[in-house]
Design a protein around this motif. Structure first.
Motif, PDB file in Angstrom:
ATOM      1  N   GLU A  32      52.440  30.595  56.939  1.00  9.43           N
ATOM      2  CA  GLU A  32      53.092  30.024  55.774  1.00  9.43           C
ATOM      3  C   GLU A  32      53.800  31.160  55.055  1.00  9.43           C
ATOM      4  O   GLU A  32      53.400  32.313  55.145  1.00  9.43           O
ATOM      5  N   LEU A  33      54.856  30.825  54.356  1.00  9.41           N
ATOM      6  CA  LEU A  33      55.582  31.798  53.555  1.00  9.41           C
ATOM      7  C   LEU A  33      55.470  31.381  52.094  1.00  9.41           C
ATOM      8  O   LEU A  33      55.532  30.183  51.796  1.00  9.41           O
ATOM      9  N   ALA A  34      55.297  32.354  51.209  1.00 10.97           N
ATOM     10  CA  ALA A  34      55.267  32.059  49.780  1.00 10.97           C
ATOM     11  C   ALA A  34      56.086  33.089  49.027  1.00 10.97           C
ATOM     12  O   ALA A  34      56.143  34.263  49.421  1.00 10.97           O
ATOM     13  N   LEU A  35      56.728  32.639  47.973  1.00 12.79           N
ATOM     14  CA  LEU A  35      57.356  33.518  46.997  1.00 12.79           C
ATOM     15  C   LEU A  35      56.474  33.450  45.755  1.00 12.79           C
ATOM     16  O   LEU A  35      56.158  32.353  45.274  1.00 12.79           O
ATOM     17  N   VAL A  36      56.072  34.624  45.271  1.00 13.54           N
ATOM     18  CA  VAL A  36      55.113  34.703  44.174  1.00 13.54           C
ATOM     19  C   VAL A  36      55.714  35.550  43.056  1.00 13.54           C
ATOM     20  O   VAL A  36      55.979  36.741  43.265  1.00 13.54           O
ATOM     21  N   VAL A  38      47.447  34.678  45.910  1.00 12.02           N
ATOM     22  CA  VAL A  38      47.829  33.960  44.691  1.00 12.02           C
ATOM     23  C   VAL A  38      46.692  34.029  43.665  1.00 12.02           C
ATOM     24  O   VAL A  38      46.928  34.264  42.474  1.00 12.02           O
ATOM     25  N   GLY A  39      45.463  33.847  44.125  1.00 11.33           N
ATOM     26  CA  GLY A  39      44.310  33.933  43.219  1.00 11.33           C
ATOM     27  C   GLY A  39      44.199  35.292  42.551  1.00 11.33           C
ATOM     28  O   GLY A  39      43.935  35.388  41.341  1.00 11.33           O
ATOM     29  N   LEU A  40      44.424  36.342  43.306  1.00 11.21           N
ATOM     30  CA  LEU A  40      44.380  37.696  42.742  1.00 11.21           C
ATOM     31  C   LEU A  40      45.524  37.929  41.761  1.00 11.21           C
ATOM     32  O   LEU A  40      45.358  38.574  40.728  1.00 11.21           O
ATOM     33  N   MET A  41      46.699  37.384  42.070  1.00  8.71           N
ATOM     34  CA  MET A  41      47.848  37.557  41.181  1.00  8.71           C
ATOM     35  C   MET A  41      47.659  36.811  39.859  1.00  8.71           C
ATOM     36  O   MET A  41      48.225  37.202  38.843  1.00  8.71           O
ATOM     37  N   ARG A  42      46.840  35.761  39.848  1.00  7.18           N
ATOM     38  CA  ARG A  42      46.547  35.051  38.593  1.00  7.18           C
ATOM     39  C   ARG A  42      45.947  36.009  37.564  1.00  7.18           C
ATOM     40  O   ARG A  42      46.175  35.877  36.368  1.00  7.18           O
ATOM     41  N   GLU A  43      45.163  36.946  38.047  1.00  2.15           N
ATOM     42  CA  GLU A  43      44.480  37.885  37.157  1.00  2.15           C
ATOM     43  C   GLU A  43      45.406  38.971  36.602  1.00  2.15           C
ATOM     44  O   GLU A  43      45.048  39.635  35.634  1.00  2.15           O
ATOM     45  N   VAL A  44      46.580  39.163  37.203  1.00  2.87           N
ATOM     46  CA  VAL A  44      47.482  40.231  36.747  1.00  2.87           C
ATOM     47  C   VAL A  44      48.825  39.717  36.235  1.00  2.87           C
ATOM     48  O   VAL A  44      49.719  40.508  35.980  1.00  2.87           O
ATOM     49  N   GLY A  45      48.980  38.403  36.085  1.00  2.85           N
ATOM     50  CA  GLY A  45      50.205  37.888  35.472  1.00  2.85           C
ATOM     51  C   GLY A  45      51.021  36.917  36.300  1.00  2.85           C
ATOM     52  O   GLY A  45      52.245  36.878  36.180  1.00  2.85           O
ATOM     53  N   LEU A  46      50.373  36.094  37.107  1.00  2.00           N
ATOM     54  CA  LEU A  46      51.085  35.093  37.908  1.00  2.00           C
ATOM     55  C   LEU A  46      51.922  34.186  37.007  1.00  2.00           C
ATOM     56  O   LEU A  46      51.439  33.681  35.994  1.00  2.00           O
ATOM     57  N   VAL A  47      53.182  33.993  37.389  1.00  2.87           N
ATOM     58  CA  VAL A  47      54.086  33.125  36.640  1.00  2.87           C
ATOM     59  C   VAL A  47      54.392  31.860  37.424  1.00  2.87           C
ATOM     60  O   VAL A  47      54.329  30.753  36.893  1.00  2.87           O
ATOM     61  N   GLU A  48      54.687  32.021  38.723  1.00  2.00           N
ATOM     62  CA  GLU A  48      55.175  30.887  39.518  1.00  2.00           C
ATOM     63  C   GLU A  48      54.952  31.164  41.000  1.00  2.00           C
ATOM     64  O   GLU A  48      54.993  32.304  41.434  1.00  2.00           O
ATOM     65  N   VAL A  49      54.748  30.079  41.759  1.00  2.00           N
ATOM     66  CA  VAL A  49      54.561  30.186  43.206  1.00  2.00           C
ATOM     67  C   VAL A  49      55.399  29.110  43.892  1.00  2.00           C
ATOM     68  O   VAL A  49      55.399  27.956  43.471  1.00  2.00           O
ATOM     69  N   GLY A  50      56.105  29.486  44.956  1.00  2.00           N
ATOM     70  CA  GLY A  50      56.798  28.541  45.827  1.00  2.00           C
ATOM     71  C   GLY A  50      56.290  28.758  47.239  1.00  2.00           C
ATOM     72  O   GLY A  50      56.248  29.892  47.715  1.00  2.00           O
ATOM     73  N   ARG A  51      55.865  27.680  47.902  1.00  2.00           N
ATOM     74  CA  ARG A  51      55.310  27.792  49.259  1.00  2.00           C
ATOM     75  C   ARG A  51      56.069  26.897  50.221  1.00  2.00           C
ATOM     76  O   ARG A  51      56.486  25.805  49.856  1.00  2.00           O
ATOM     77  N   THR A  52      56.209  27.371  51.466  1.00  4.78           N
ATOM     78  CA  THR A  52      56.958  26.611  52.467  1.00  4.78           C
ATOM     79  C   THR A  52      56.149  25.504  53.109  1.00  4.78           C
ATOM     80  O   THR A  52      56.705  24.538  53.604  1.00  4.78           O
ATOM     81  N   GLY A  53      54.859  25.651  53.190  1.00  2.00           N
ATOM     82  CA  GLY A  53      54.030  24.746  53.968  1.00  2.00           C
ATOM     83  C   GLY A  53      53.726  25.397  55.307  1.00  2.00           C
ATOM     84  O   GLY A  53      54.373  26.353  55.721  1.00  2.00           O
ATOM     85  N   VAL A  54      52.738  24.870  55.977  1.00  2.14           N
ATOM     86  CA  VAL A  54      52.251  25.441  57.224  1.00  2.14           C
ATOM     87  C   VAL A  54      53.197  25.119  58.377  1.00  2.14           C
ATOM     88  O   VAL A  54      53.666  23.991  58.511  1.00  2.14           O
ATOM     89  N   VAL A  55      53.478  26.125  59.194  1.00  6.00           N
ATOM     90  CA  VAL A  55      54.091  25.906  60.494  1.00  6.00           C
ATOM     91  C   VAL A  55      53.079  26.417  61.513  1.00  6.00           C
ATOM     92  O   VAL A  55      52.387  27.398  61.273  1.00  6.00           O
ATOM     93  N   ALA A  56      52.941  25.723  62.608  1.00  7.26           N
ATOM     94  CA  ALA A  56      51.933  26.099  63.598  1.00  7.26           C
ATOM     95  C   ALA A  56      52.444  25.780  64.988  1.00  7.26           C
ATOM     96  O   ALA A  56      53.263  24.883  65.180  1.00  7.26           O
TER      97      ALA A  56
END
Length: 171
Positions: free
Chosen positions: A95-99, A145-163
């Motif tokens: 999966e790809l995410a922009l954080v 993403v969980g770790l980034m919540r602790e240091v200032g997470l603003v937004e997350v965009g995820r592509t979904g799983v490819v397999a």
């Protein structure tokens, strides 16, 4: 009264379909009508003549529900095949995410340190924020993403799983 709870399992399904208008709506409608949940859904055209698409669906449920989902997908007319990658053996999923993370001082330094550990790449930076690109298994993305919540997470965009299944055989 004794309530029997069934184990819920996560499954990744590869569905080959005719590339025609409305097929995605029909598949999503089938899930909705029966109360099944789609955790992730991705679609890609996979044939030279643009006639066939591959839909990757991540879903979860007890084994009998997964069997029902597969059987009902298989009955839809434009569906060529349904393969449960989870059951059919080793497979690779990504999966790809922009954080986006905002912060200054120590939080900014910590965000960069964590990004390095998780091999996330900075794709945009300002003096007050970063956008990281991270790829990997869904669990890796969740942890990051969980770790980034602790240091200032603003937004997350995820592509979904490819397999895709491992080995020489197609899905």
């Amino acid at each position: 009264m004794h309530i029997h709870e069934e184990a819920v399992e996560r499954h990744v399904l590869a569905v080959l379909v005719d590339n025609e208008a409305g097929i995605l709506a029909r598949i999503a409608g089938m899930f909705t009508a029966r109360g099944y949940n789609i955790d992730s859904l991705t679609v890609a055209d996979i044939s030279e003549d643009h006639a066939v698409s591959r839909i990757t669906i991540a879903t979860n449920g007890p084994p009998h529900v997964i069997e029902q989902i597969i059987a009902q997908l298989d009955r839809l007319v434009p569906v060529h095949s349904v393969r449960d990658l989870t059951e059919s053996g080793p497979h690779v999923q990504r999966e790809l995410a922009l954080v986006k993370v905002a912060g200054k001082g120590e939080n900014r330094i910590e965000a960069m340190r964590l990004a390095d550990i998780y091999r996330a790449r900075v794709v945009d930076a300002t003096t007050e924020s970063f956008i990281f690109e991270i790829t990997g298994a869904p669990e890796k993305i969740e942890t990051f993403v969980g770790l980034m919540r602790e240091v200032g997470l603003v937004e997350v965009g995820r592509t979904g799983v490819v397999a895709i299944g491992r080995g020489p055989e197609p899905a």
